[in-house]
Scaffold this motif. Structure first.
Motif, PDB file in Angstrom:
ATOM      1  N   TYR A 188       0.826  -1.209   0.000  1.00  0.00           N
ATOM      2  CA  TYR A 188       0.000   0.000   0.000  1.00  0.00           C
ATOM      3  C   TYR A 188       0.861   1.262   0.000  1.00  0.00           C
ATOM      4  N   ALA A 189       1.948   1.224   0.765  1.00  0.00           N
ATOM      5  CA  ALA A 189       2.830   2.394   0.847  1.00  0.00           C
ATOM      6  C   ALA A 189       3.392   2.748  -0.524  1.00  0.00           C
ATOM      7  N   SER A 190       3.786   1.755  -1.286  1.00  0.00           N
ATOM      8  CA  SER A 190       4.377   2.000  -2.606  1.00  0.00           C
ATOM      9  C   SER A 190       3.388   2.657  -3.554  1.00  0.00           C
ATOM     10  N   VAL A 191       2.144   2.185  -3.525  1.00  0.00           N
ATOM     11  CA  VAL A 191       1.125   2.751  -4.411  1.00  0.00           C
ATOM     12  C   VAL A 191       0.784   4.180  -3.993  1.00  0.00           C
ATOM     13  N   ILE A 192       0.617   4.395  -2.697  1.00  0.00           N
ATOM     14  CA  ILE A 192       0.291   5.736  -2.189  1.00  0.00           C
ATOM     15  C   ILE A 192       1.415   6.712  -2.518  1.00  0.00           C
ATOM     16  N   HIS A 193       2.643   6.286  -2.306  1.00  0.00           N
ATOM     17  CA  HIS A 193       3.794   7.141  -2.616  1.00  0.00           C
ATOM     18  C   HIS A 193       3.814   7.509  -4.090  1.00  0.00           C
ATOM     19  N   SER A 194       3.574   6.554  -4.949  1.00  0.00           N
ATOM     20  CA  SER A 194       3.589   6.804  -6.390  1.00  0.00           C
ATOM     21  C   SER A 194       2.533   7.832  -6.787  1.00  0.00           C
ATOM     22  N   LYS A 195       1.355   7.719  -6.204  1.00  0.00           N
ATOM     23  CA  LYS A 195       0.271   8.642  -6.547  1.00  0.00           C
ATOM     24  C   LYS A 195       0.520  10.036  -5.971  1.00  0.00           C
ATOM     25  N   SER A 224       8.258  20.719  -2.723  1.00  0.00           N
ATOM     26  CA  SER A 224       9.168  19.594  -2.609  1.00  0.00           C
ATOM     27  C   SER A 224       8.476  18.492  -1.826  1.00  0.00           C
ATOM     28  N   TYR A 225       8.401  17.300  -2.419  1.00  0.00           N
ATOM     29  CA  TYR A 225       7.755  16.160  -1.777  1.00  0.00           C
ATOM     30  C   TYR A 225       8.798  15.361  -1.012  1.00  0.00           C
ATOM     31  N   LYS A 226       8.667  15.306   0.302  1.00  0.00           N
ATOM     32  CA  LYS A 226       9.610  14.600   1.167  1.00  0.00           C
ATOM     33  C   LYS A 226       9.003  13.267   1.581  1.00  0.00           C
ATOM     34  N   SER A 227       9.713  12.191   1.293  1.00  0.00           N
ATOM     35  CA  SER A 227       9.233  10.860   1.656  1.00  0.00           C
ATOM     36  C   SER A 227      10.409   9.911   1.826  1.00  0.00           C
ATOM     37  N   HIS A 228      10.330   9.030   2.821  1.00  0.00           N
ATOM     38  CA  HIS A 228      11.350   7.997   2.978  1.00  0.00           C
ATOM     39  C   HIS A 228      11.433   7.122   1.737  1.00  0.00           C
ATOM     40  N   LEU A 229      10.304   6.996   1.031  1.00  0.00           N
ATOM     41  CA  LEU A 229      10.255   6.113  -0.127  1.00  0.00           C
ATOM     42  C   LEU A 229      10.868   6.738  -1.378  1.00  0.00           C
ATOM     43  N   ASN A 230      11.259   7.998  -1.305  1.00  0.00           N
ATOM     44  CA  ASN A 230      11.906   8.625  -2.459  1.00  0.00           C
ATOM     45  C   ASN A 230      13.221   7.927  -2.801  1.00  0.00           C
ATOM     46  N   ASP A 231      13.880   7.374  -1.777  1.00  0.00           N
ATOM     47  CA  ASP A 231      15.206   6.781  -1.981  1.00  0.00           C
ATOM     48  C   ASP A 231      15.265   5.279  -1.714  1.00  0.00           C
ATOM     49  N   THR A 232      14.299   4.769  -0.938  1.00  0.00           N
ATOM     50  CA  THR A 232      14.375   3.365  -0.513  1.00  0.00           C
ATOM     51  C   THR A 232      13.008   2.697  -0.637  1.00  0.00           C
ATOM     52  N   PRO A 233      12.934   1.483  -1.190  1.00  0.00           N
ATOM     53  CA  PRO A 233      11.647   0.765  -1.275  1.00  0.00           C
ATOM     54  C   PRO A 233      11.052   0.549   0.110  1.00  0.00           C
ATOM     55  N   ALA A 234       9.725   0.537   0.183  1.00  0.00           N
ATOM     56  CA  ALA A 234       9.035   0.456   1.464  1.00  0.00           C
ATOM     57  C   ALA A 234       9.405  -0.804   2.249  1.00  0.00           C
ATOM     58  N   GLU A 235       9.448  -1.950   1.572  1.00  0.00           N
ATOM     59  CA  GLU A 235       9.730  -3.202   2.274  1.00  0.00           C
ATOM     60  C   GLU A 235      11.120  -3.175   2.898  1.00  0.00           C
ATOM     61  N   THR A 236      12.077  -2.582   2.188  1.00  0.00           N
ATOM     62  CA  THR A 236      13.436  -2.452   2.726  1.00  0.00           C
ATOM     63  C   THR A 236      13.452  -1.533   3.934  1.00  0.00           C
ATOM     64  N   LEU A 248      11.640   2.169  19.924  1.00  0.00           N
ATOM     65  CA  LEU A 248      10.742   3.321  19.969  1.00  0.00           C
ATOM     66  C   LEU A 248       9.305   2.917  20.272  1.00  0.00           C
ATOM     67  N   GLN A 249       8.958   1.668  19.923  1.00  0.00           N
ATOM     68  CA  GLN A 249       7.603   1.128  20.085  1.00  0.00           C
ATOM     69  C   GLN A 249       6.588   1.810  19.157  1.00  0.00           C
ATOM     70  N   TYR A 250       7.069   2.282  18.017  1.00  0.00           N
ATOM     71  CA  TYR A 250       6.185   2.764  16.951  1.00  0.00           C
ATOM     72  C   TYR A 250       6.942   2.695  15.631  1.00  0.00           C
ATOM     73  N   THR A 251       6.220   2.781  14.532  1.00  0.00           N
ATOM     74  CA  THR A 251       6.806   2.674  13.194  1.00  0.00           C
ATOM     75  C   THR A 251       7.378   4.029  12.784  1.00  0.00           C
ATOM     76  N   SER A 252       8.685   4.089  12.660  1.00  0.00           N
ATOM     77  CA  SER A 252       9.366   5.379  12.471  1.00  0.00           C
ATOM     78  C   SER A 252       9.516   5.786  11.011  1.00  0.00           C
ATOM     79  N   VAL A 253       9.255   4.860  10.072  1.00  0.00           N
ATOM     80  CA  VAL A 253       9.413   5.164   8.652  1.00  0.00           C
ATOM     81  C   VAL A 253       8.162   4.739   7.896  1.00  0.00           C
ATOM     82  N   GLY A 254       7.955   5.404   6.751  1.00  0.00           N
ATOM     83  CA  GLY A 254       6.806   5.061   5.925  1.00  0.00           C
ATOM     84  C   GLY A 254       6.103   6.295   5.395  1.00  0.00           C
ATOM     85  N   ILE A 255       5.058   6.090   4.610  1.00  0.00           N
ATOM     86  CA  ILE A 255       4.387   7.240   3.989  1.00  0.00           C
ATOM     87  C   ILE A 255       3.572   8.052   4.999  1.00  0.00           C
TER      88      ILE A 255
END
Length: 369
Positions: A188-195, A224-236, A248-255
């Motif tokens: 889902y992250a990959s599709v959302i990032h692409s759109k 300027s669109y800032k996203s972790h996925l600009n440089d690295t695939p979501a699964e990675t 941290l007990q939470y998800t620190s990366v993603g869209i």
């Protein structure tokens, strides 16, 4: 597309309202706090299934009452459409199209596209990244129902992942379960990032054009669109940050961490732009949004302009008036506290218009053509 008639009961400060509009330009003049913005918010609500300002539906119910009702009568691509919304305390919100209730509110989003320009837009400059993500979601969901579903599913999976990160101790932690969630989350992250990326790229192309029209072309603006996925695939990303996320007990990366930087002459407008430049930028951004939706959806959104002339110098006010008064837009609703400015808008209008005076949430038709 245009809104022919609006009725409202117990919506914010409005006790009861039944008003007919011109299919081109509708102007509303009155002091602050008289109900102009609430009327625009009612129109927005019928398009987006929520208020543009209030965080919960219950907050839009008039004080002392336990329900509200809205109904709009539209002409959409030559077909008459009736949209009803009702909410009673303790019960669910109901949306109906031509008497038939929607099973999912998400199915209504985008049917009656809308663009609202208001003082609240300043949160896009001053607010957190969440405000700018909401902006992207609000625009893209009006032209892509699948996108809205993908965001909702991503958020549900994200909540599950965060719950697991908080629940599992170091000895009981299940990498297999997290990995299973991450596979779906990454999809889902990959599709959302692409759109989102495609949307921002298209917006940049027309943002400068509208900024020039209002400002006189003095500055260069961009996004300027800032996203972790600009440089690295979501699964990675999810895999490489799992140990950090456990601590941290939470998800620190993603869209869900995506952001937009609003730029003027290459610098963040939040730091470098004057109030007038920021206001001009936000107006240009919303007009570019109007253009984007019009081209993709093949239908002109309703354009709601709430108190847009404040903090603009005389030159920018005149250029903006010239622009909104021409036939490049569809149906427009404009509010202001300054009667003279609205009369200047109407003096330039070649099509029909209606001019209303607003006092204590009562709307009086003063002039029409």
């Amino acid at each position: 597309m245009y809104l022919k008639r609006l009725t409202a009961i117990n919506f914010k400060s409005i006790n009861q309202l039944d008003i007919e509009f011109d299919n081109k330009i509708n102007c509303f003049v009155g002091n602050n706090g008289q109900g102009k913005t609430n009327m625009l918010d009612a129109i927005y609500f019928l398009s987006m299934c929520k208020s543009s300002l209030s965080s919960t539906d219950l907050q839009v119910i008039r004080h002392g009452q336990d329900f509200f009702v809205l109904q709009g009568f539209y002409s959409r691509q030559g077909v008459d459409e009736s949209i009803y919304c009702g909410l009673k305390q303790g019960e669910g919100k109901i949306f109906k199209r031509n008497g038939k209730a929607y099973e999912r509110l998400a199915d209504h989003i985008g049917f009656l596209p809308v663009v609202m320009v208001s003082p609240a837009d300043n949160e896009l400059v001053e607010g957190s990244g969440e405000e700018r993500r909401k902006y992207m979601n609000g625009v893209i969901s009006q032209i892509d129902h699948i996108y809205l579903d993908e965001v909702l599913r991503y958020n549900r999976l994200l909540a599950q992942r965060n719950s697991l990160l908080k629940t599992y101790s170091r000895t009981a932690f299940s990498y297999d379960l997290i990995e299973a969630i991450d596979i779906q989350l990454a999809e889902y992250a990959s599709v959302i990032h692409s759109k989102r990326k495609a949307f921002v790229e298209q917006l940049i192309e027309i943002l400068q054009e509208y900024y020039n029209k209002v400002s006189g072309g003095q500055e260069k603006v961009s996004l300027s669109y800032k996203s972790h996925l600009n440089d690295t695939p979501a699964e990675t990303l999810f895999r490489e940050n799992i140990e950090k996320d456990r601590v941290l007990q939470y998800t620190s990366v993603g869209i869900h961490r995506d952001d937009l930087t609003l730029l003027i002459d290459g610098y963040p407008i939040r730091n470098e732009g004057s109030q007038g430049q920021q206001k001009t930028y936000l107006i240009a951004l919303k007009l570019a949004q109007f253009d984007f939706i019009s081209k993709v959806a093949g239908i002109k959104p309703l354009l709601l302009l709430d108190d847009i002339f404040d903090k603009l110098d005389t030159g920018r006010v005149h250029r903006l008036i010239d622009m909104v008064a021409n036939d490049g837009f569809g149906q427009i609703f404009i509010t202001d506290t300054n009667k003279n400015r609205l009369e200047e808008v109407l003096a330039k209008v070649t099509s029909g218009y209606r001019f209303f005076r607003v006092d204590n949430s009562e709307f009086e038709l003063v002039e029409s053509r």
